[in-house]
Design a protein around this motif. Structure first.
Motif, PDB file in Angstrom:
ATOM      1  N   VAL A 158      41.597 106.576  53.536  1.00  0.00           N
ATOM      2  CA  VAL A 158      41.171 107.589  52.562  1.00  0.00           C
ATOM      3  C   VAL A 158      42.007 107.474  51.281  1.00  0.00           C
ATOM      4  CG1 VAL A 158      41.086 110.088  52.133  1.00  0.00           C
ATOM      5  CG2 VAL A 158      40.269 109.170  54.304  1.00  0.00           C
ATOM      6  N   MET A 159      43.319 107.311  51.463  1.00  0.00           N
ATOM      7  CA  MET A 159      44.209 107.178  50.302  1.00  0.00           C
ATOM      8  C   MET A 159      43.880 105.924  49.496  1.00  0.00           C
ATOM      9  SD  MET A 159      46.612 109.519  50.054  1.00  0.00           S
ATOM     10  CE  MET A 159      47.812 108.643  49.058  1.00  0.00           C
TER      11      MET A 159
ATOM     12  N   SER B 130      52.051 108.097  57.802  1.00  0.00           N
ATOM     13  CA  SER B 130      51.212 109.254  57.501  1.00  0.00           C
ATOM     14  C   SER B 130      51.992 110.269  56.648  1.00  0.00           C
ATOM     15  CB  SER B 130      50.784 109.867  58.846  1.00  0.00           C
ATOM     16  OG  SER B 130      49.882 110.888  58.681  1.00  0.00           O
TER      17      SER B 130
ATOM     18  N   PRO C  25      52.844 104.493  50.479  1.00  0.00           N
ATOM     19  CA  PRO C  25      51.394 104.606  50.323  1.00  0.00           C
ATOM     20  C   PRO C  25      50.914 104.007  49.009  1.00  0.00           C
ATOM     21  CG  PRO C  25      52.460 106.679  49.790  1.00  0.00           C
ATOM     22  CD  PRO C  25      53.546 105.756  50.227  1.00  0.00           C
TER      23      PRO C  25
ATOM     24  N   GLU D 261      41.549 117.169  52.380  1.00  0.00           N
ATOM     25  CA  GLU D 261      41.136 116.179  53.387  1.00  0.00           C
ATOM     26  C   GLU D 261      42.356 115.395  53.903  1.00  0.00           C
ATOM     27  OE1 GLU D 261      38.212 112.255  53.815  1.00  0.00           O
ATOM     28  OE2 GLU D 261      38.504 113.154  51.846  1.00  0.00           O
ATOM     29  N   VAL D 262      43.199 114.938  52.980  1.00  0.00           N
ATOM     30  CA  VAL D 262      44.348 114.113  53.384  1.00  0.00           C
ATOM     31  C   VAL D 262      45.385 114.967  54.133  1.00  0.00           C
ATOM     32  CG1 VAL D 262      46.231 112.653  52.551  1.00  0.00           C
ATOM     33  CG2 VAL D 262      43.976 112.462  51.513  1.00  0.00           C
TER      34      VAL D 262
ATOM     35  N   ALA E 238      40.601 106.115  47.505  1.00  0.00           N
ATOM     36  CA  ALA E 238      40.746 106.939  46.293  1.00  0.00           C
ATOM     37  C   ALA E 238      41.557 106.200  45.231  1.00  0.00           C
ATOM     38  CB  ALA E 238      41.418 108.261  46.650  1.00  0.00           C
TER      39      ALA E 238
ATOM     40  N   SER F 135      34.803 114.300  41.393  1.00  0.00           N
ATOM     41  CA  SER F 135      33.980 113.575  42.377  1.00  0.00           C
ATOM     42  C   SER F 135      34.549 113.725  43.798  1.00  0.00           C
ATOM     43  CB  SER F 135      33.882 112.096  42.004  1.00  0.00           C
ATOM     44  OG  SER F 135      35.151 111.486  42.122  1.00  0.00           O
TER      45      SER F 135
ATOM     46  N   ALA G 207      54.566 109.590  54.687  1.00  0.00           N
ATOM     47  CA  ALA G 207      54.783 109.023  53.351  1.00  0.00           C
ATOM     48  C   ALA G 207      53.552 109.233  52.476  1.00  0.00           C
ATOM     49  CB  ALA G 207      55.110 107.537  53.472  1.00  0.00           C
ATOM     50  N   SER G 208      52.375 109.169  53.078  1.00  0.00           N
ATOM     51  CA  SER G 208      51.127 109.320  52.312  1.00  0.00           C
ATOM     52  C   SER G 208      50.986 110.683  51.650  1.00  0.00           C
ATOM     53  CB  SER G 208      49.907 109.110  53.218  1.00  0.00           C
ATOM     54  OG  SER G 208      49.812 107.769  53.546  1.00  0.00           O
ATOM     55  N   VAL G 209      51.468 111.727  52.320  1.00  0.00           N
ATOM     56  CA  VAL G 209      51.328 113.074  51.745  1.00  0.00           C
ATOM     57  C   VAL G 209      52.621 113.541  51.064  1.00  0.00           C
ATOM     58  CG1 VAL G 209      49.505 113.849  53.316  1.00  0.00           C
ATOM     59  CG2 VAL G 209      51.888 114.248  53.928  1.00  0.00           C
TER      60      VAL G 209
ATOM     61  N   GLN H 229      51.237 112.438  43.386  1.00  0.00           N
ATOM     62  CA  GLN H 229      50.313 111.286  43.313  1.00  0.00           C
ATOM     63  C   GLN H 229      48.996 111.637  44.005  1.00  0.00           C
ATOM     64  OE1 GLN H 229      50.695 108.179  41.939  1.00  0.00           O
ATOM     65  NE2 GLN H 229      52.699 108.682  41.111  1.00  0.00           N
ATOM     66  N   LEU H 230      49.142 112.335  45.117  1.00  0.00           N
ATOM     67  CA  LEU H 230      47.958 112.764  45.880  1.00  0.00           C
ATOM     68  C   LEU H 230      47.098 113.705  45.026  1.00  0.00           C
ATOM     69  CD1 LEU H 230      47.287 112.337  48.940  1.00  0.00           C
ATOM     70  CD2 LEU H 230      48.235 114.586  49.340  1.00  0.00           C
TER      71      LEU H 230
ATOM     72  N   GLN I  20      55.343 111.905  45.940  1.00  0.00           N
ATOM     73  CA  GLN I  20      54.072 111.358  46.429  1.00  0.00           C
ATOM     74  C   GLN I  20      52.988 112.442  46.515  1.00  0.00           C
ATOM     75  OE1 GLN I  20      52.762 108.469  46.841  1.00  0.00           O
ATOM     76  NE2 GLN I  20      50.895 109.154  47.883  1.00  0.00           N
TER      77      GLN I  20
ATOM     78  N   ILE J 195      43.947 107.995  57.520  1.00  0.00           N
ATOM     79  CA  ILE J 195      44.628 108.615  56.371  1.00  0.00           C
ATOM     80  C   ILE J 195      44.919 107.558  55.294  1.00  0.00           C
ATOM     81  CG2 ILE J 195      46.989 108.431  57.316  1.00  0.00           C
ATOM     82  CD1 ILE J 195      47.460 111.270  56.082  1.00  0.00           C
ATOM     83  N   HIS J 196      45.292 106.355  55.707  1.00  0.00           N
ATOM     84  CA  HIS J 196      45.577 105.300  54.727  1.00  0.00           C
ATOM     85  C   HIS J 196      44.293 104.756  54.115  1.00  0.00           C
ATOM     86  CE1 HIS J 196      49.745 105.510  55.725  1.00  0.00           C
ATOM     87  NE2 HIS J 196      49.527 105.199  56.982  1.00  0.00           N
TER      88      HIS J 196
ATOM     89  N   LYS K  94      39.428 103.421  43.680  1.00  0.00           N
ATOM     90  CA  LYS K  94      38.415 104.023  42.802  1.00  0.00           C
ATOM     91  C   LYS K  94      39.048 104.488  41.482  1.00  0.00           C
ATOM     92  CE  LYS K  94      35.103 107.764  42.971  1.00  0.00           C
ATOM     93  NZ  LYS K  94      34.853 108.995  43.694  1.00  0.00           N
TER      94      LYS K  94
ATOM     95  N   LEU L 274      44.167 115.499  57.614  1.00  0.00           N
ATOM     96  CA  LEU L 274      44.354 114.284  58.420  1.00  0.00           C
ATOM     97  C   LEU L 274      45.817 114.161  58.858  1.00  0.00           C
ATOM     98  CD1 LEU L 274      42.250 111.608  56.470  1.00  0.00           C
ATOM     99  CD2 LEU L 274      41.927 112.262  58.855  1.00  0.00           C
ATOM    100  N   PHE L 275      46.724 114.444  57.931  1.00  0.00           N
ATOM    101  CA  PHE L 275      48.154 114.381  58.250  1.00  0.00           C
ATOM    102  C   PHE L 275      48.504 115.374  59.369  1.00  0.00           C
ATOM    103  CE2 PHE L 275      52.193 116.638  57.500  1.00  0.00           C
ATOM    104  CZ  PHE L 275      53.083 115.644  57.897  1.00  0.00           C
TER     105      PHE L 275
ATOM    106  N   PHE M 272      39.866 116.379  47.983  1.00  0.00           N
ATOM    107  CA  PHE M 272      40.641 115.218  48.417  1.00  0.00           C
ATOM    108  C   PHE M 272      41.989 115.609  49.035  1.00  0.00           C
ATOM    109  CE2 PHE M 272      43.762 111.843  47.485  1.00  0.00           C
ATOM    110  CZ  PHE M 272      43.232 110.843  48.266  1.00  0.00           C
TER     111      PHE M 272
ATOM    112  N   LEU N 108      44.945 112.093  42.460  1.00  0.00           N
ATOM    113  CA  LEU N 108      43.752 111.384  42.927  1.00  0.00           C
ATOM    114  C   LEU N 108      42.575 112.332  43.168  1.00  0.00           C
ATOM    115  CD1 LEU N 108      45.360 108.804  45.403  1.00  0.00           C
ATOM    116  CD2 LEU N 108      44.324 108.319  43.187  1.00  0.00           C
TER     117      LEU N 108
END
Lengths: 146, 128
Positions: free
Chosen positions: B19-20, A83, B112, A43-44, B23, A36, A85-87, A28-29, A25, B16-17, B26, A47-48, A40, A32
């Motif tokens: 923002v993800m 959170s 995610p 930032e993520v 992106a 532009s 899982a997102s990173v 994947q981050l 993952q 956090i979700h 987009k 936040l984590f 990113f 993204l």
């Protein structure tokens, strides 16, 4: 100078994958992030790190109460799991899953022991993320802005 | 050929979700920010759906304050809205998925969100 720092950065991130701190993952981050949104990932990750510190504090406070509200505790653990899982924070996510199992069993002792694991995994990763972001800043500073 | 412009409502309480997801939408749809609306809980989502022009897609979280994703989905369907609702949750057990589908969601994807997952969702609902 920049080449040496870039090499350090790659070694650090590779090590985070090799030791299982991160999973796919995180890639994947990285995918993204583009022109532009050049910050990113930073930032993520920030936040984590902020979410994690706040949620671990909330979990400790909730488990310290004489009558533990396990639904509320589970809700915080759910947030940290999402959170993570997102990173791609694989180890933190997996310890959150273990933590939630103890929550469902209404086991304060189990939750407290697993919270120690969550804390250890989270702060280990946070320290490495901070080192990673610092290296990225140092690399950027090597290239003057036009 | 230019991609179709779409209007997406993202229902999510955690930054956090959001923002993800922003992106990922987009990247997958090539949309500008002004076609991605945000609602921070289920009640806000119901209000937005009632007050704003129709959306092409609703991305719905489950666990939120004020009103959860199941209830919001039920209420949106009760309004006669047929917009595809995609449940997005980190609880992906069969019972969780069934509960969301039972509430009226068309599809479920685990968190995610990624560019690839969003791309598949847009294709599934003919939004590419």
């Amino acid at each position: 100078m920049a080449a040496a720092l870039t090499s350090q950065l790659h070694a650090l991130v590779n090590n985070m994958f090799a030791t299982g701190l991160l999973d796919d993952q995180f890639q994947q981050l990285q995918m993204l992030q583009d022109f532009s949104a050049p910050d990113f990932v930073s930032e993520v990750v920030t936040l984590f790190c902020d979410d994690g510190e706040r949620i671990i504090g909330e979990l400790a406070r909730e488990l310290d109460k004489p009558n533990v509200d396990f639904d509320r505790v589970d809700s915080f653990a759910h947030q940290l799991k999402g959170s993570s899982a997102s990173v791609g924070a694989q180890k933190v996510k997996n310890t959150c899953i273990q933590f939630r199992e103890f929550c469902q069993q209404r086991s304060r002792d189990g939750c407290l022991k697993t919270l120690d694991l969550v804390r250890t995994e989270f702060y280990d990763l946070r320290n490495k993320f901070q080192a990673m972001l610092q290296l990225e800043q140092q690399i950027q500073a090597c290239y003057p802005k036009h | 050929m230019a991609r179709k412009m779409i209007r997406v409502l993202l229902v999510e309480d955690e930054e956090i979700h959001r923002v993800m997801a922003r992106a990922a939408v987009k990247a997958a749809a090539g949309t500008e920010d002004d076609v991605l609306d945000l609602a921070e809980n289920g009640a806000a989502a119901v209000r937005r759906v009632r007050e704003v022009a129709p959306y092409d897609l609703i991305l719905m979280d489950r666990q939120m304050p004020v009103m959860d994703g199941h209830e919001a989905t039920r209420r949106i369907r009760a309004m006669g809205v047929t917009t595809p609702i995609v449940a997005v949750s980190s609880d992906g057990l069969p019972a969780d998925v069934e509960a969301f589908i039972g509430a009226g969601a068309d599809y479920f994807t685990p968190k995610p969100l990624s560019k690839e997952k969003l791309g598949n969702i847009l294709a599934k609902f003919g939004l590419t």
